[in-house]
Design a protein around this motif. Structure first.
Motif, PDB file in Angstrom:
ATOM      1  N   SER A 187       0.831  -1.214   0.000  1.00  0.00           N
ATOM      2  CA  SER A 187       0.000   0.000   0.000  1.00  0.00           C
ATOM      3  C   SER A 187       0.860   1.257   0.000  1.00  0.00           C
ATOM      4  O   SER A 187       0.584   2.235  -0.703  1.00  0.00           O
ATOM      5  CB  SER A 187      -0.926  -0.005   1.219  1.00  0.00           C
ATOM      6  OG  SER A 187      -0.155   0.012   2.410  1.00  0.00           O
ATOM      7  N   ARG A 188       1.941   1.204   0.764  1.00  0.00           N
ATOM      8  CA  ARG A 188       2.841   2.355   0.789  1.00  0.00           C
ATOM      9  C   ARG A 188       3.503   2.544  -0.567  1.00  0.00           C
ATOM     10  O   ARG A 188       3.706   3.675  -1.033  1.00  0.00           O
ATOM     11  CB  ARG A 188       3.882   2.149   1.871  1.00  0.00           C
ATOM     12  CG  ARG A 188       4.771   3.352   2.103  1.00  0.00           C
ATOM     13  CD  ARG A 188       5.715   3.098   3.245  1.00  0.00           C
ATOM     14  NE  ARG A 188       6.582   4.248   3.459  1.00  0.00           N
ATOM     15  CZ  ARG A 188       7.600   4.287   4.328  1.00  0.00           C
ATOM     16  NH1 ARG A 188       7.842   3.198   5.072  1.00  0.00           N
ATOM     17  NH2 ARG A 188       8.336   5.360   4.461  1.00  0.00           N
ATOM     18  N   GLU A 189       3.869   1.385  -1.217  1.00  0.00           N
ATOM     19  CA  GLU A 189       4.469   1.474  -2.544  1.00  0.00           C
ATOM     20  C   GLU A 189       3.514   2.106  -3.542  1.00  0.00           C
ATOM     21  O   GLU A 189       3.911   2.936  -4.373  1.00  0.00           O
ATOM     22  CB  GLU A 189       4.866   0.074  -3.006  1.00  0.00           C
ATOM     23  CG  GLU A 189       5.602   0.062  -4.356  1.00  0.00           C
ATOM     24  CD  GLU A 189       5.974  -1.347  -4.778  1.00  0.00           C
ATOM     25  OE1 GLU A 189       6.610  -1.505  -5.820  1.00  0.00           O
ATOM     26  OE2 GLU A 189       5.612  -2.290  -4.030  1.00  0.00           O
ATOM     27  N   GLN A 190       2.221   1.754  -3.447  1.00  0.00           N
ATOM     28  CA  GLN A 190       1.234   2.358  -4.344  1.00  0.00           C
ATOM     29  C   GLN A 190       1.113   3.865  -4.107  1.00  0.00           C
ATOM     30  O   GLN A 190       1.052   4.657  -5.069  1.00  0.00           O
ATOM     31  CB  GLN A 190      -0.128   1.681  -4.130  1.00  0.00           C
ATOM     32  CG  GLN A 190      -0.167   0.236  -4.630  1.00  0.00           C
ATOM     33  CD  GLN A 190      -1.491  -0.424  -4.336  1.00  0.00           C
ATOM     34  OE1 GLN A 190      -2.366   0.195  -3.724  1.00  0.00           O
ATOM     35  NE2 GLN A 190      -1.649  -1.683  -4.773  1.00  0.00           N
ATOM     36  N   LYS A 191       1.112   4.250  -2.835  1.00  0.00           N
ATOM     37  CA  LYS A 191       1.049   5.687  -2.541  1.00  0.00           C
ATOM     38  C   LYS A 191       2.262   6.407  -3.094  1.00  0.00           C
ATOM     39  O   LYS A 191       2.164   7.498  -3.666  1.00  0.00           O
ATOM     40  CB  LYS A 191       0.973   5.907  -1.027  1.00  0.00           C
ATOM     41  CG  LYS A 191      -0.349   5.490  -0.414  1.00  0.00           C
ATOM     42  CD  LYS A 191      -0.356   5.766   1.078  1.00  0.00           C
ATOM     43  CE  LYS A 191      -1.663   5.344   1.727  1.00  0.00           C
ATOM     44  NZ  LYS A 191      -1.668   5.566   3.193  1.00  0.00           N
ATOM     45  N   LEU A 192       3.443   5.776  -2.930  1.00  0.00           N
ATOM     46  CA  LEU A 192       4.653   6.414  -3.437  1.00  0.00           C
ATOM     47  C   LEU A 192       4.631   6.513  -4.952  1.00  0.00           C
ATOM     48  O   LEU A 192       5.125   7.487  -5.544  1.00  0.00           O
ATOM     49  CB  LEU A 192       5.873   5.633  -2.965  1.00  0.00           C
ATOM     50  CG  LEU A 192       6.164   5.721  -1.455  1.00  0.00           C
ATOM     51  CD1 LEU A 192       7.302   4.752  -1.078  1.00  0.00           C
ATOM     52  CD2 LEU A 192       6.528   7.135  -1.055  1.00  0.00           C
ATOM     53  N   LYS A 193       4.086   5.485  -5.611  1.00  0.00           N
ATOM     54  CA  LYS A 193       3.976   5.547  -7.068  1.00  0.00           C
ATOM     55  C   LYS A 193       3.066   6.696  -7.492  1.00  0.00           C
ATOM     56  O   LYS A 193       3.369   7.415  -8.454  1.00  0.00           O
ATOM     57  CB  LYS A 193       3.437   4.222  -7.602  1.00  0.00           C
ATOM     58  CG  LYS A 193       4.479   3.105  -7.606  1.00  0.00           C
ATOM     59  CD  LYS A 193       3.894   1.825  -8.188  1.00  0.00           C
ATOM     60  CE  LYS A 193       4.947   0.707  -8.209  1.00  0.00           C
ATOM     61  NZ  LYS A 193       4.400  -0.563  -8.762  1.00  0.00           N
ATOM     62  N   LYS A 194       1.945   6.837  -6.767  1.00  0.00           N
ATOM     63  CA  LYS A 194       1.045   7.953  -7.090  1.00  0.00           C
ATOM     64  C   LYS A 194       1.742   9.289  -6.896  1.00  0.00           C
ATOM     65  O   LYS A 194       1.629  10.197  -7.727  1.00  0.00           O
ATOM     66  CB  LYS A 194      -0.210   7.887  -6.214  1.00  0.00           C
ATOM     67  CG  LYS A 194      -1.120   6.726  -6.551  1.00  0.00           C
ATOM     68  CD  LYS A 194      -2.340   6.727  -5.638  1.00  0.00           C
ATOM     69  CE  LYS A 194      -3.266   5.563  -5.977  1.00  0.00           C
ATOM     70  NZ  LYS A 194      -4.436   5.520  -5.080  1.00  0.00           N
ATOM     71  N   GLU A 195       2.473   9.410  -5.762  1.00  0.00           N
ATOM     72  CA  GLU A 195       3.211  10.657  -5.532  1.00  0.00           C
ATOM     73  C   GLU A 195       4.250  10.877  -6.623  1.00  0.00           C
ATOM     74  O   GLU A 195       4.485  12.007  -7.075  1.00  0.00           O
ATOM     75  CB  GLU A 195       3.874  10.599  -4.164  1.00  0.00           C
ATOM     76  CG  GLU A 195       2.889  10.655  -3.006  1.00  0.00           C
ATOM     77  CD  GLU A 195       3.591  10.577  -1.674  1.00  0.00           C
ATOM     78  OE1 GLU A 195       4.848  10.484  -1.668  1.00  0.00           O
ATOM     79  OE2 GLU A 195       2.892  10.630  -0.630  1.00  0.00           O
ATOM     80  N   LYS A 196       4.929   9.741  -7.042  1.00  0.00           N
ATOM     81  CA  LYS A 196       5.923   9.855  -8.090  1.00  0.00           C
ATOM     82  C   LYS A 196       5.302  10.334  -9.392  1.00  0.00           C
ATOM     83  O   LYS A 196       5.853  11.222 -10.085  1.00  0.00           O
ATOM     84  CB  LYS A 196       6.597   8.502  -8.295  1.00  0.00           C
ATOM     85  CG  LYS A 196       7.672   8.503  -9.373  1.00  0.00           C
ATOM     86  CD  LYS A 196       8.276   7.126  -9.528  1.00  0.00           C
ATOM     87  CE  LYS A 196       9.302   7.117 -10.655  1.00  0.00           C
ATOM     88  NZ  LYS A 196       9.880   5.756 -10.866  1.00  0.00           N
ATOM     89  N   ASP A 197       4.123   9.761  -9.751  1.00  0.00           N
ATOM     90  CA  ASP A 197       3.432  10.200 -10.962  1.00  0.00           C
ATOM     91  C   ASP A 197       3.068  11.679 -10.881  1.00  0.00           C
ATOM     92  O   ASP A 197       3.222  12.430 -11.853  1.00  0.00           O
ATOM     93  CB  ASP A 197       2.177   9.350 -11.181  1.00  0.00           C
ATOM     94  CG  ASP A 197       2.520   7.886 -11.457  1.00  0.00           C
ATOM     95  OD1 ASP A 197       3.635   7.637 -11.930  1.00  0.00           O
ATOM     96  OD2 ASP A 197       1.653   7.021 -11.183  1.00  0.00           O
ATOM     97  N   ALA A 198       2.558  12.088  -9.698  1.00  0.00           N
ATOM     98  CA  ALA A 198       2.202  13.498  -9.536  1.00  0.00           C
ATOM     99  C   ALA A 198       3.413  14.395  -9.668  1.00  0.00           C
ATOM    100  O   ALA A 198       3.377  15.455 -10.321  1.00  0.00           O
ATOM    101  CB  ALA A 198       1.534  13.712  -8.173  1.00  0.00           C
ATOM    102  N   LEU A 199       4.541  13.950  -9.051  1.00  0.00           N
ATOM    103  CA  LEU A 199       5.753  14.758  -9.153  1.00  0.00           C
ATOM    104  C   LEU A 199       6.267  14.815 -10.581  1.00  0.00           C
ATOM    105  O   LEU A 199       6.781  15.845 -11.039  1.00  0.00           O
ATOM    106  CB  LEU A 199       6.824  14.184  -8.221  1.00  0.00           C
ATOM    107  CG  LEU A 199       6.537  14.344  -6.718  1.00  0.00           C
ATOM    108  CD1 LEU A 199       7.572  13.571  -5.907  1.00  0.00           C
ATOM    109  CD2 LEU A 199       6.541  15.809  -6.313  1.00  0.00           C
ATOM    110  N   LEU A 200       6.168  13.657 -11.303  1.00  0.00           N
ATOM    111  CA  LEU A 200       6.589  13.666 -12.700  1.00  0.00           C
ATOM    112  C   LEU A 200       5.743  14.621 -13.534  1.00  0.00           C
ATOM    113  O   LEU A 200       6.259  15.308 -14.417  1.00  0.00           O
ATOM    114  CB  LEU A 200       6.524  12.239 -13.259  1.00  0.00           C
ATOM    115  CG  LEU A 200       7.579  11.259 -12.708  1.00  0.00           C
ATOM    116  CD1 LEU A 200       7.310   9.844 -13.213  1.00  0.00           C
ATOM    117  CD2 LEU A 200       8.992  11.694 -13.114  1.00  0.00           C
TER     118      LEU A 200
END
Length: 584
Positions: free
Chosen positions: A307-320
């Motif tokens: 779940s944390r990995e999914q949140k980080l991926k979402k944050e990564k997409d937003a940052l990208l």
């Protein structure tokens, strides 16, 4: 004989006595009073079924009430008052007239007797006063109605002013928006511990270049020395060195920052994997129960990590996405910069000897424009700093005003309690005065006694007239009864003479006896006649004596009326002298 009496009594056996001067002058004045009341608005005076007293007294009461003076009587629906009510009403009106500063004076019996000659000037003054009062009230009501109308409605000529107000409001809003505070710098170092330094740093972040002048003013107000002011200026310079220019895109992360964040998360993931592997190796050595618990914990930890990995991926997409947007903006800025440089180069290429002076003037004007902007910015910051100082001063003044208001509130409550106590005392005094007034009202005054005397005299005259009439009826009856008796006796005598005449004339002895009886009858008649004539003479003597007594009494009545008038005049003089002695 009654020419000196101011009022005459009309006596009649078929009607009661009326105390009114019935002459042409009184009738003319009464009609003028009615016309004046109707013209003033008292249309009740037109009613033909009302008595003259009700019309006049009702008009006077209506005028007094129109002048905002109270009369404790309601005459609108009370007609044909009794004698006592009329006396009370007229006395109250006579008392009210001096309080209203009426220049004319009148007595209650003059109103009761409808002395229109003396009533007319009072009615004329009351009507004039009531019309003036109604004009004042009308102006007040008219102005209040206009103010209430203007609150909700407007005329066509005021429509342009409303439109101007509506067009001004957007400009005011745009001006407020243009002068909103904007952040110009950002602090690189961590926040300071000193509160004053934090305030200075915050002011510098928002471009307050006039902080030195503001601090100098505040230091002057607080009594700070010049050395302290210099230290504050040095601290401001140090704080300014730790600032960096704030950009609109400062909140966006760079690609390197995103990579570092992902790298940090990758290290954490690797550490977690190693821990999981160590736990897996240790699990083979432990017992079965321990292994199951460890597997459950690892599964739970695994789900949390996913779940944390999914949140980080979402944050990564937003940052990208933010990085891509930032790159796009950067490219746009670079293209704009290139276009500006090209335009600047084209302007330099266009520069010749002819337009060089114009371009220099433009450059100077641009410099002046930039200087003006800087001055404007500095002036705004100065105004903001002054505004903060003044707001602090206003808050201090408001706090002092609140304390004064609280003190005034406490004092007001104390005074209110004192006033309530005084009102209770006043109410007790008023009740005592009212009871004493009622006791005094129970005792008849001089005017009431005069009225009672006149009414008793009227009643006595009515009873006397009725008694005289009844006595005449009795005398007439007795006279007719006596006449009937004499006629019946005479008729009986004539019938007996006629019946015995033929029998008596038949013989000589009977004739002599008849003549003797006839002579005896004639003698009796003469005797009765003499007795009646004697009674008539006695009655005439008695009538003459009573006539002489009536003349004497009438003369005494005339003297009594003259004496009463003189006594009334002297009493008025006495009251005037007593008033002068008592003073105002």
């Amino acid at each position: 004989m009654f020419s000196n009496v101011p009022r005459k009594f009309l006596k009649n056996s078929d009607s009661a006595e009326v105390d009114v001067r019935e002459d042409e002058e009184q009738a003319i004045k009464f009609q003028e009073i009615i016309d004046l009341l109707v013209a003033a608005g008292y249309f009740r005076a037109r009613i033909k079924g009302l008595s003259n007293f009700d019309k006049v007294i009702g008009g006077m009461t209506w005028c007094i009430e129109s002048c905002n003076f109270d009369v404790d009587v309601d005459l609108l629906f009370r007609e044909n008052l009794t004698i006592g009510q009329k006396i009370s009403l007229t006395e109250k009106i006579v008392v009210m007239l001096p309080k209203m500063n009426c220049p004319h004076r009148i007595e209650p019996h003059q109103i009761q007797g409808l002395d229109c000659i003396h009533i007319f000037p009072i009615i004329q003054w009351l009507v004039k006063r009531s019309m003036e009062k109604r004009e004042e009230t009308g102006d007040l009501v008219r102005s209040f109605a206009i103010s209430q109308f203007d609150k909700n409605y407007s005329f066509l000529e005021d429509h342009d002013k409303v439109i101007e107000k509506k067009t001004i409001i957007p400009y005011i809003k745009s001006a407020k928006k243009a002068f909103e505070p904007r952040r110009c710098f950002k602090r690189k170092d961590p926040p300071l511990s000193d509160e004053i330094d934090q305030v200075r740093s915050t002011l510098l972040e928002y471009g307050s270049l006039a902080i030195t002048s503001v601090l100098s003013k505040t230091s002057t107000l607080q009594g700070v020395s010049n050395s302290n002011a210099k230290e504050q200026e040095e601290n401001s310079d140090d704080l300014m060195k730790s600032m960096s220019i704030a950009d609109d895109n400062i909140s966006r992360l760079s690609a390197s920052a995103v990579g570092s964040i992902v790298g940090m998360q990758a290290q954490e993931i690797a550490e977690v994997t190693k821990q999981y592997a160590s736990l897996n190796v240790g699990a083979e050595e432990n017992s079965m129960s321990t292994l199951i618990g460890a597997i459950a914990a690892l599964d739970k930890q695994k789900t949390n990590l996913k779940s944390r990995e999914q949140k980080l991926k979402k944050e990564k997409d937003a940052l990208l996405e933010k990085v891509s947007e930032t790159i796009e903006r950067l490219n746009k800025v670079r293209t704009e910069e290139r276009s500006v440089q090209d335009a600047f180069q084209a302007m330099k290429d266009m520069e010749t000897d002819e337009n060089r002076s114009i371009i220099q003037n433009l450059e100077q004007l641009l410099l002046v424009h930039d200087n003006m902007k800087d001055q404007e910015h500095k002036f705004r910051e100065q105004c903001k700093a002054d505004l903060n100082v003044f707001q602090e001063m206003v808050s201090q003044v408001e706090s002092s005003e609140l304390r004064e208001e609280e003190m005034h509130t406490v004092e007001y409550e104390e005074q209110k309690e004192i006033v309530n106590k005084l009102r209770l005392q006043l109410a007790k005094k008023n009740r005592a005065i009212a009871s004493l007034t009622r006791q005094l009202d129970d005792v008849p005054g001089r005017s009431e006694l005069n009225q009672y005397q006149r009414r008793f005299l009227e009643l006595y005259n009515q009873v006397s007239a009725k008694h005289k009439e009844t006595k005449q009826y009795y005398t007439l009856y007795n006279t007719l009864d006596d006449t009937k008796l004499y006629l019946s006796k005479e008729l009986t005598l004539l019938n007996s003479i006629q019946d015995n005449y033929n029998e008596a004339m038949s013989s000589t002895s009977g004739k002599e006896q008849f003549l003797k009886q006839f002579e005896a009858i004639v003698a009796g008649v003469d005797k009765n006649k003499a007795k009646v004539e004697r009674r008539c003479a006695d009655e005439k003597i008695r009538r003459d004596a009573l006539s002489q007594q009536l003349v004497t009494l009438i003369e005494q009545q005339r003297r009594y009326v003259v004496a009463v008038q003189q006594l009334t005049t002297e009493c008025r003089k006495n009251e005037a002298l007593l008033a002068q002695l008592r003073g105002p």
